[in-house]
Design a protein around this motif. Structure first.
Motif, short mmCIF file in Angstrom:
data_model
loop_
_atom_site.label_atom_id
_atom_site.label_comp_id
_atom_site.label_asym_id
_atom_site.label_seq_id
_atom_site.Cartn_x
_atom_site.Cartn_y
_atom_site.Cartn_z
N LEU A 29 -1.15 5.52 -5.76
CA LEU A 29 -1.90 5.30 -6.99
C LEU A 29 -1.33 4.11 -7.76
CD1 LEU A 29 -3.94 5.98 -9.20
CD2 LEU A 29 -2.36 7.75 -10.01
N GLU A 30 -0.02 4.05 -7.88
CA GLU A 30 0.61 2.94 -8.59
C GLU A 30 0.27 1.61 -7.93
OE1 GLU A 30 2.18 2.54 -11.30
OE2 GLU A 30 3.07 4.45 -11.92
N THR A 31 0.28 1.59 -6.60
CA THR A 31 -0.03 0.36 -5.88
C THR A 31 -1.47 -0.08 -6.14
OG1 THR A 31 1.56 0.88 -4.12
CG2 THR A 31 -0.17 -0.73 -3.60
N ALA A 32 -2.39 0.87 -6.17
CA ALA A 32 -3.80 0.56 -6.41
C ALA A 32 -4.00 -0.08 -7.78
CB ALA A 32 -4.64 1.82 -6.29
N LEU A 33 -3.14 0.25 -8.72
CA LEU A 33 -3.28 -0.25 -10.09
C LEU A 33 -2.28 -1.37 -10.41
CD1 LEU A 33 -3.84 3.15 -11.93
CD2 LEU A 33 -5.55 1.50 -11.18
N THR A 34 -1.78 -2.03 -9.36
CA THR A 34 -0.84 -3.13 -9.53
C THR A 34 -1.45 -4.44 -9.03
OG1 THR A 34 1.07 -1.67 -9.28
CG2 THR A 34 1.45 -4.02 -8.99
N HIS A 35 -1.69 -5.36 -9.94
CA HIS A 35 -2.25 -6.66 -9.59
C HIS A 35 -1.16 -7.57 -9.04
CE1 HIS A 35 -4.06 -10.69 -10.43
NE2 HIS A 35 -5.15 -10.07 -10.02
N SER A 36 -1.56 -8.55 -8.26
CA SER A 36 -0.59 -9.46 -7.64
C SER A 36 0.19 -10.27 -8.68
CB SER A 36 -1.30 -10.41 -6.67
OG SER A 36 -2.29 -11.17 -7.35
N GLU A 46 -3.79 -5.86 -3.18
CA GLU A 46 -4.66 -6.74 -2.42
C GLU A 46 -5.14 -6.11 -1.11
OE1 GLU A 46 -2.36 -10.31 -2.07
OE2 GLU A 46 -3.25 -11.19 -3.89
N ARG A 47 -4.24 -5.46 -0.37
CA ARG A 47 -4.65 -4.84 0.89
C ARG A 47 -5.58 -3.66 0.65
NH1 ARG A 47 -1.75 -5.61 5.63
NH2 ARG A 47 -1.88 -3.38 6.09
N LEU A 48 -5.29 -2.89 -0.39
CA LEU A 48 -6.16 -1.76 -0.72
C LEU A 48 -7.54 -2.25 -1.16
CD1 LEU A 48 -3.71 0.64 -2.62
CD2 LEU A 48 -4.79 1.04 -0.38
N GLU A 49 -7.57 -3.34 -1.88
CA GLU A 49 -8.85 -3.91 -2.31
C GLU A 49 -9.71 -4.27 -1.09
OE1 GLU A 49 -10.61 -8.13 -3.77
OE2 GLU A 49 -8.47 -7.75 -4.07
N PHE A 50 -9.08 -4.87 -0.09
CA PHE A 50 -9.78 -5.23 1.15
C PHE A 50 -10.41 -4.00 1.80
CE2 PHE A 50 -9.59 -5.59 5.80
CZ PHE A 50 -10.36 -6.72 6.02
N LEU A 51 -9.64 -2.92 1.89
CA LEU A 51 -10.14 -1.69 2.50
C LEU A 51 -11.21 -1.04 1.61
CD1 LEU A 51 -10.05 0.58 4.60
CD2 LEU A 51 -8.07 1.54 3.37
N GLU A 125 -12.01 -1.30 -6.45
CA GLU A 125 -12.07 -1.24 -4.99
C GLU A 125 -10.75 -0.72 -4.42
OE1 GLU A 125 -15.34 -4.72 -4.06
OE2 GLU A 125 -13.21 -5.21 -3.88
N ALA A 126 -9.63 -1.13 -5.00
CA ALA A 126 -8.33 -0.65 -4.53
C ALA A 126 -8.20 0.85 -4.78
CB ALA A 126 -7.21 -1.39 -5.25
N LEU A 127 -8.73 1.33 -5.89
CA LEU A 127 -8.67 2.75 -6.20
C LEU A 127 -9.51 3.56 -5.21
CD1 LEU A 127 -7.42 4.71 -8.22
CD2 LEU A 127 -9.43 4.38 -9.68
#
Length: 238
Positions: A29-36, A46-51, A125-127
């Motif tokens: 969850l933290e990764t999904a809400l962390t911008h580059s 970024e990778r989660l956004e792609f998926l 999208e990452a979420l």
């Protein structure tokens, strides 16, 4: 003074209220809400956004086929394109108030520059991807339907496509095609501003700017169509 961003279980609880899903893996969850752009972040979304972009497309396509069992592909496609558009995702991110849960550069989240708005679309999208990885496709589908299904019956207009319309307009009178040239790229890596010119034989070039090369090309094409009277001001995307 802004409120402190919640973390851990507190973050999971607030996100659960907005998504209907309780995360098992809080790091995901933290990764999904962390911008580059987040300073000192070990990972970003970024990778989660792609998926998530792919999961969103699958769920929305499946939803529309069930909603409109007799519709042809050409009737469904405009609805699909409008629903998965970055502007729709950004709108949903705003509705969910995701901005106050994001880890990102303060200049990005402050809204001081218009180009920063897409970070919310990326976070949505990452979420979606994080829910998919943590809980499977049914959990991701439930989240998507919660926000996108109410919009699906209203999403009937064909999304504005300045590059496509410019190409079609040129094709009516010649066999030429527009050429897009990057004139400049400014700003930091996490918040760039591209300036692009569109060149068409027999016409003066027009320029446009945006947070990506594609956005700048679309802005240039829209400016060209507006100048030549093909579009009216009301047609230009806000």
């Amino acid at each position: 003074m802004p409120l402190k961003r919640p973390t851990g279980e507190a973050l999971a609880k607030e996100i659960a209220a907005r998504t209907g899903y309780v995360f098992k893996d809080l790091r995901l969850l933290e990764t999904a809400l962390t911008h580059s752009s987040a300073v000192k972040a070990a990972s970003n979304n970024e990778r989660l956004e792609f998926l998530g972009d792919r999961v969103l497309g699958l769920v929305v396509a499946d939803m529309l086929l069930k909603q409109f069992p007799d519709a042809r592909e050409g009737e469904i496609a405009p609805r699909f394109n409008a629903l998965v558009d970055a502007r729709t995702c950004s709108m949903i991110g705003t509705e969910m108030e995701l901005g106050k849960y994001m880890r990102a550069d303060s200049a990005l989240t402050s809204g001081a520059r218009r180009a920063g708005g897409n970070y919310l679309a990326d976070a949505v999208e990452a979420l979606i991807a994080a829910i998919y990885v943590d809980g499977g496709i049914d959990s991701a589908r439930a989240f998507v339907l919660r926000y996108w299904e109410p919009l699906s019956l209203r999403a009937v207009d064909k999304p504005v496509n300045p590059k496509g319309e410019l190409q079609e307009w040129i094709a009516k009178s010649s066999d030429g095609r527009p050429v897009y040239v990057i004139e400049s790229r400014e700003g930091p890596d996490h918040q760039p501003v591209f300036t692009v010119s569109v060149q068409v034989n027999g016409y003066s070039p027009m320029t446009g700017s945006g947070s990506s090369r594609r956005a700048a090309e679309e802005a240039a094409a829209a400016a060209f169509l507006l100048r030549e009277g093909v579009w009216t001001a009301e047609k230009v995307p806000v």
